[in-house]
Each structure stands twice: as C-alpha cells, then as structure tokens.
Design a protein around this motif. Structure first.
Motif, PDB file in Angstrom:
ATOM      1  N   ALA A  19      -1.377 -31.203 -23.929  1.00 46.20           N
ATOM      2  CA  ALA A  19      -0.535 -31.742 -22.861  1.00 46.20           C
ATOM      3  C   ALA A  19      -1.365 -32.625 -21.920  1.00 46.20           C
ATOM      4  O   ALA A  19      -0.915 -33.704 -21.514  1.00 46.20           O
ATOM      5  N   GLU A  53       4.307 -35.005 -27.748  1.00 50.09           N
ATOM      6  CA  GLU A  53       5.158 -34.431 -26.700  1.00 50.09           C
ATOM      7  C   GLU A  53       6.068 -33.343 -27.259  1.00 50.09           C
ATOM      8  O   GLU A  53       6.255 -32.296 -26.621  1.00 50.09           O
ATOM      9  N   LYS A  54       6.602 -33.570 -28.432  1.00 49.46           N
ATOM     10  CA  LYS A  54       7.460 -32.557 -29.070  1.00 49.46           C
ATOM     11  C   LYS A  54       6.659 -31.280 -29.299  1.00 49.46           C
ATOM     12  O   LYS A  54       7.137 -30.179 -29.031  1.00 49.46           O
ATOM     13  N   HIS A  88       5.945 -29.519 -25.856  1.00 55.56           N
ATOM     14  CA  HIS A  88       7.136 -28.901 -25.261  1.00 55.56           C
ATOM     15  C   HIS A  88       7.711 -27.778 -26.117  1.00 55.56           C
ATOM     16  O   HIS A  88       8.577 -27.046 -25.646  1.00 55.56           O
ATOM     17  N   HIS A 110       7.668 -37.272 -13.773  1.00 60.14           N
ATOM     18  CA  HIS A 110       7.321 -35.862 -13.913  1.00 60.14           C
ATOM     19  C   HIS A 110       7.602 -35.037 -12.661  1.00 60.14           C
ATOM     20  O   HIS A 110       7.855 -33.832 -12.767  1.00 60.14           O
ATOM     21  N   ALA A 117      -2.176 -35.817 -23.712  1.00 64.22           N
ATOM     22  CA  ALA A 117      -0.985 -36.666 -23.837  1.00 64.22           C
ATOM     23  C   ALA A 117      -0.700 -37.406 -22.538  1.00 64.22           C
ATOM     24  O   ALA A 117      -0.487 -38.625 -22.538  1.00 64.22           O
ATOM     25  N   ILE A 118      -0.688 -36.698 -21.412  1.00 64.50           N
ATOM     26  CA  ILE A 118      -0.354 -37.376 -20.159  1.00 64.50           C
ATOM     27  C   ILE A 118      -1.414 -38.402 -19.796  1.00 64.50           C
ATOM     28  O   ILE A 118      -1.096 -39.467 -19.260  1.00 64.50           O
ATOM     29  N   TRP A 170      -0.468 -41.452 -21.825  1.00 64.20           N
ATOM     30  CA  TRP A 170       0.709 -42.105 -21.223  1.00 64.20           C
ATOM     31  C   TRP A 170       0.315 -42.841 -19.944  1.00 64.20           C
ATOM     32  O   TRP A 170       0.748 -43.978 -19.712  1.00 64.20           O
ATOM     33  N   LYS A 174       1.262 -32.626 -15.476  1.00 60.45           N
ATOM     34  CA  LYS A 174       1.490 -34.064 -15.641  1.00 60.45           C
ATOM     35  C   LYS A 174       1.452 -34.798 -14.305  1.00 60.45           C
ATOM     36  O   LYS A 174       0.931 -35.912 -14.221  1.00 60.45           O
ATOM     37  N   CYS A 206       4.648 -42.414 -14.133  1.00 56.84           N
ATOM     38  CA  CYS A 206       4.607 -41.022 -14.587  1.00 56.84           C
ATOM     39  C   CYS A 206       4.783 -40.043 -13.429  1.00 56.84           C
ATOM     40  O   CYS A 206       5.401 -38.986 -13.600  1.00 56.84           O
TER      41      CYS A 206
END
Length: 149
Positions: free
Chosen positions: A127, A22-23, A26, A55, A130-131, A134, A39, A51
């Motif tokens: 991204a 995430e870092k 972003h 988001h 990642a989502i 999650w 997301k 989520c």
C-alpha cells in the motif's frame, strides 16, 4: 496549474498494473480507514494535492475521524489520537516514503512487526509503495483536482 499530460489518455493500459496492486491492497485485512490514513500521510510528504483530496474523502467515507485526518501531519505530537497500530503504520509510511534519507530503521520495523502479522505487513508495504507511485505520477504530470461535489 494545468496538467502536463493525462496518462490514461496517452496509454489506456498504463495504470493497469497499479490498479491490480490497489485491488490486492484493498483485498487484505488492513481496513479502509487505515489505508486512507497511510495514503494521506504519504501524499502529504510527497506534496500530492490530487491524492490528498481523494484519500481524505475516502477516509471520511470509511469512518476515519476528521480530527485524525486534520492532525495526521503532526501525529508524533498527538499520539493519543492514534492507536498503536496506526502509529506503527504511519511511522513505516514515513520511513518508506522517505527511504533515501535513512532507510527503514530497526525500531520502526520492530514496531510494525509487533502490530501487524507478516501477511498484513506485506499488504501495508505494498500500500505504501502504491501510493508513492500514484503520488509521483500525479505530481510529475500536474494532475488536476476534480471539481468539488
């Protein structure tokens, strides 16, 4: 529905790799509004209420138009609401999220390649990945929505 498990309570370090991802995501040039849109769309496809709640709130804070958030599940039917860049990101999000159905088409890849630099395309792919991770964690564990503010 109650939570099956709270991952961070079982292993405080379990989320560390995802938080690092995430870092990275972003720190790129995509912008918070576009990231929120991506997301939200992936979370809709995956049925992740936790989520979606998070988001959509982030999107509004980033200045994302409420109408775009309201209509994003049907963005194909309202292309005038979204920029070419947003449409390319949403199309890629849908195909990567549902990759088992048909993979990622050459058409969608080409559209994304026309709207994003290679570096931004890498960030966008990360991204989306990642989502999806999650979402899978939250749905599998029945992660509970936080109390509304």
């Amino acid at each position: 529905m109650s939570a099956r498990m709270v991952v961070a309570e079982v292993d405080k370090g379990a989320y560390a790799p995802l938080l690092a991802l995430e870092k990275y995501v972003h720190s790129g040039q995509l912008g918070e509004a576009l990231l929120a849109l991506v997301k939200v769309r992936a979370s809709q496809l995956n049925g992740c209420a936790f989520c979606l709640d998070m988001h959509a709130t982030e999107g509004r804070k980033a200045g994302l138009d409420q109408r775009k958030l309201d209509v994003v599940a049907g963005w194909h039917e309202a292309p005038q609401l979204y920029t070419a860049r947003e449409r390319a990101a949403l199309a890629l999000t849908e195909e990567v999220t549902q990759i088992g159905a048909h993979g990622v088409s050459d058409e969608v890849w080409q559209q994304a390649s026309e709207e994003f630099t290679e570096a931004d395309l890498v960030t966008l792919l990360m991204a989306i990945c990642a989502i999806n991770t999650w979402n899978r964690l939250a749905v599998a564990t029945h992660q509970e929505l936080p109390d509304s503010a």
